[in-house]
Write a protein that holds these residues in place. Structure first.
Motif, mmCIF file in Angstrom:
data_model
loop_
_atom_site.group_PDB
_atom_site.id
_atom_site.type_symbol
_atom_site.label_atom_id
_atom_site.label_comp_id
_atom_site.label_asym_id
_atom_site.label_seq_id
_atom_site.Cartn_x
_atom_site.Cartn_y
_atom_site.Cartn_z
ATOM 1 N N UNK A 222 0.867 -1.172 0.000
ATOM 2 C CA UNK A 222 0.000 0.000 0.000
ATOM 3 C C UNK A 222 0.902 1.220 0.000
ATOM 4 N N UNK A 223 0.869 1.970 -1.089
ATOM 5 C CA UNK A 223 1.657 3.199 -1.210
ATOM 6 C C UNK A 223 0.723 4.393 -1.073
ATOM 7 N N UNK A 224 1.193 5.423 -0.400
ATOM 8 C CA UNK A 224 0.340 6.581 -0.176
ATOM 9 C C UNK A 224 1.165 7.860 -0.138
ATOM 10 N N UNK A 225 0.485 8.985 -0.273
ATOM 11 C CA UNK A 225 1.138 10.293 -0.150
ATOM 12 C C UNK A 225 0.577 10.961 1.097
ATOM 13 N N UNK A 226 1.334 10.903 2.179
ATOM 14 C CA UNK A 226 0.867 11.473 3.444
ATOM 15 C C UNK A 226 0.906 12.998 3.432
ATOM 16 N N UNK A 227 1.949 13.569 2.798
ATOM 17 C CA UNK A 227 2.118 15.022 2.772
ATOM 18 C C UNK A 227 1.822 15.499 1.355
ATOM 19 N N UNK A 228 0.651 16.072 1.095
ATOM 20 C CA UNK A 228 0.245 16.382 -0.279
ATOM 21 C C UNK A 228 0.860 17.651 -0.862
ATOM 22 N N UNK A 229 1.424 18.505 -0.029
ATOM 23 C CA UNK A 229 2.040 19.731 -0.542
ATOM 24 C C UNK A 229 3.397 19.941 0.108
ATOM 25 N N UNK A 230 4.378 20.296 -0.712
ATOM 26 C CA UNK A 230 5.724 20.588 -0.238
ATOM 27 C C UNK A 230 6.228 21.864 -0.906
ATOM 28 N N UNK A 231 7.426 22.310 -0.466
ATOM 29 C CA UNK A 231 8.021 23.518 -1.019
ATOM 30 C C UNK A 231 9.372 23.165 -1.652
ATOM 31 N N UNK A 232 9.620 23.687 -2.841
ATOM 32 C CA UNK A 232 10.815 23.296 -3.594
ATOM 33 C C UNK A 232 12.033 24.140 -3.232
ATOM 34 N N UNK A 233 13.099 23.976 -4.019
ATOM 35 C CA UNK A 233 14.376 24.653 -3.734
ATOM 36 C C UNK A 233 14.295 26.164 -3.914
ATOM 37 N N UNK A 234 13.265 26.643 -4.573
ATOM 38 C CA UNK A 234 13.047 28.086 -4.737
ATOM 39 C C UNK A 234 11.977 28.606 -3.775
ATOM 40 N N UNK A 235 11.666 27.806 -2.752
ATOM 41 C CA UNK A 235 10.672 28.143 -1.727
ATOM 42 C C UNK A 235 9.273 28.310 -2.302
ATOM 43 N N UNK A 236 8.992 27.626 -3.395
ATOM 44 C CA UNK A 236 7.667 27.683 -4.007
ATOM 45 C C UNK A 236 6.898 26.405 -3.689
ATOM 46 N N UNK A 237 5.613 26.533 -3.330
ATOM 47 C CA UNK A 237 4.825 25.329 -3.034
ATOM 48 C C UNK A 237 4.534 24.533 -4.299
ATOM 49 N N UNK A 238 4.465 23.222 -4.137
ATOM 50 C CA UNK A 238 4.108 22.356 -5.265
ATOM 51 C C UNK A 238 3.322 21.166 -4.731
ATOM 52 N N UNK A 239 2.542 20.544 -5.618
ATOM 53 C CA UNK A 239 1.781 19.360 -5.249
ATOM 54 C C UNK A 239 2.676 18.133 -5.284
ATOM 55 N N UNK A 240 2.659 17.373 -4.214
ATOM 56 C CA UNK A 240 3.416 16.120 -4.167
ATOM 57 C C UNK A 240 2.588 15.041 -4.864
ATOM 58 N N UNK A 241 3.044 14.617 -6.015
ATOM 59 C CA UNK A 241 2.300 13.635 -6.816
ATOM 60 C C UNK A 241 2.840 12.215 -6.647
ATOM 61 N N UNK A 242 3.929 12.055 -5.929
ATOM 62 C CA UNK A 242 4.537 10.741 -5.725
ATOM 63 C C UNK A 242 4.296 10.269 -4.299
ATOM 64 N N UNK A 243 4.314 8.961 -4.122
ATOM 65 C CA UNK A 243 4.127 8.375 -2.802
ATOM 66 C C UNK A 243 5.304 8.708 -1.891
ATOM 67 N N UNK A 244 5.016 9.029 -0.639
ATOM 68 C CA UNK A 244 6.079 9.292 0.340
ATOM 69 C C UNK A 244 6.109 8.243 1.449
ATOM 70 N N UNK A 245 5.263 7.220 1.348
ATOM 71 C CA UNK A 245 5.281 6.119 2.308
ATOM 72 C C UNK A 245 4.726 4.875 1.635
#
Length: 383
Positions: A222-245
């Motif tokens: 069972x793969x899931x994305x617990x944290x749906x939004x993160x911030x990139x190297x330019x401090x911009x928010x982005x949608x996490x589309x890949x599984x993190x667990x």
């Protein structure tokens, strides 16, 4: 002693793993020790050619370590007959095409994993390399770590009797990037860029389980994305589309069951970032990246379940530490040495592109298992 210079094209050394583990702690460490002694009067002297897209970053690394050769032109470097070997630690999405070019150019290939974004591509690389007659290897670093080397020593010595189960816990909290910088690059959390913890970690679990306990016969994940939004190297928010667990059960050849949790959204309450508990009929062990503790059948206490009174036993104190009984080198460097001896002294080596393809296969089937909600058999693959 005869010194033989070997020119190694290293693509992706501006990245965390490519720089720290492969360049600094492996290739430069070999140079610091005077080269690699092949045992026949020859010493290999690795001469890295730093490859990448950002010339200024490559030159900064070269100047920092007194290196001469940098290039942003992969094709030109591969066309150079003086280049013996190609190494790849780029982002996963860029790896397959570059490795394919290196094979076509007749270079020996050593690459990080996963070797491709899908099983078809990974198998194609293995078949192309076999047909071209080059030597090829895939980084499978975990089995060269002290803790797992001690665990293998126990397996080989028959300590466990019949292995019943393997339980693994891997991971740590990767900061989202909003109020503290993330300690992993943002592409890891975008599926369209080849990210995801299943793609990253299941290839590791495949070779760890295969090498120590037996081939993986089935997977339920069972793969899931617990944290749906993160911030990139330019401090911009982005949608996490890949599984993190990912939470997975693997059935192994011989009947043992492995259960491994992998997560970038877990806070660590264990001795190391990765730990494996192995239980067998004759004894048990808990191994991390460096340490390993055991409890033999003859020394197993007799716990009694009674939730009405406080526990008086300190359970961790009932285990015995496995001694080092030797010196352990950096795991990445140890595998580099084996691969270089394979290329230049024809030493045996089996962690090749086909082995890498098995890891890609397990990741692919793990994601399929999660999507379909069922257990999936893992068929054997061949060239």
């Amino acid at each position: 002693m005869t010194r033989k210079t070997v020119r190694i094209a290293m693509n992706g050394v501006t990245g965390r793993m490519g720089y720290r583990q492969h360049l600094v702690r492996s290739i430069l460490a070999l140079r610091e020790q005077g080269g690699l002694d092949l045992g026949d009067g020859t010493v290999l002297w690795p001469e890295p050619i730093l490859l990448g897209r950002r010339e200024h970053a490559l030159r900064e690394i070269a100047e920092r370590h007194g290196l001469e050769h940098v290039s942003t032109d992969v094709d030109a470097v591969l066309a150079d007959d003086g280049v013996d070997l190609y190494f790849d630690s780029q982002v996963t999405s860029a790896r397959e095409e570059s490795v394919k070019k290196a094979i076509a150019a007749g270079k020996h290939v050593y690459t990080e994993k996963p070797t491709a974004t899908g099983l078809a591509g990974a198998l194609e690389l293995a078949r192309l390399a076999h047909a071209r007659g080059i030597k090829h290897g895939v980084v499978q670093d975990k089995i060269f770590l002290p803790g797992l080397l001690k665990l293998k020593r126990l397996v080989d010595g028959g300590f466990f009797g019949r292995v019943l189960s393997v339980r693994g816990e891997f991971g740590y909290w990767v900061f989202e990037g909003d109020w503290q910088p993330a300690q992993r690059p943002s592409w890891n959390y975008r599926a369209e860029d080849g990210g995801g913890i299943v793609v990253d970690m299941f290839p590791h679990w495949e070779y760890v389980l295969h090498e120590l306990f037996g081939r993986v016969r089935s997977v339920q994940a069972l793969a899931t994305t617990h944290i749906p939004q993160r911030w990139d190297e330019q401090d911009k928010p982005y949608d996490a589309t890949a599984d993190d667990a990912a939470y997975a059960i693997f059935e192994l050849e011989g009947g043992a069951i492995a259960q491994i949790n992998s997560s970038w959204a877990v806070r660590v309450h264990r001795d190391e970032l990765a730990e494996f508990q192995v239980d067998g009929t004759e004894g048990s062990a808990v191994a991390g990246l460096r340490g390993c503790r055991v409890q033999h059948r003859s020394a197993t206490p007799k716990p009694v379940w009674n939730p009405d009174v406080p526990a008086t036993e300190v359970f961790r104190d009932q285990w015995q530490e496995v001694p080092d009984n030797g010196d352990f080198d950096n795991g990445f460097k140890a595998q580099w040495e084996l691969f270089l001896k394979h290329v230049y002294a024809d030493a045996p080596y089996h962690w090749d592109l086909l082995a890498g393809a098995r890891g890609v296969q397990l990741a692919e089937l793990g994601l399929r298992s999660s999507a379909e909600g069922r257990r999936i058999d893992v068929p054997e693959i061949a060239l």
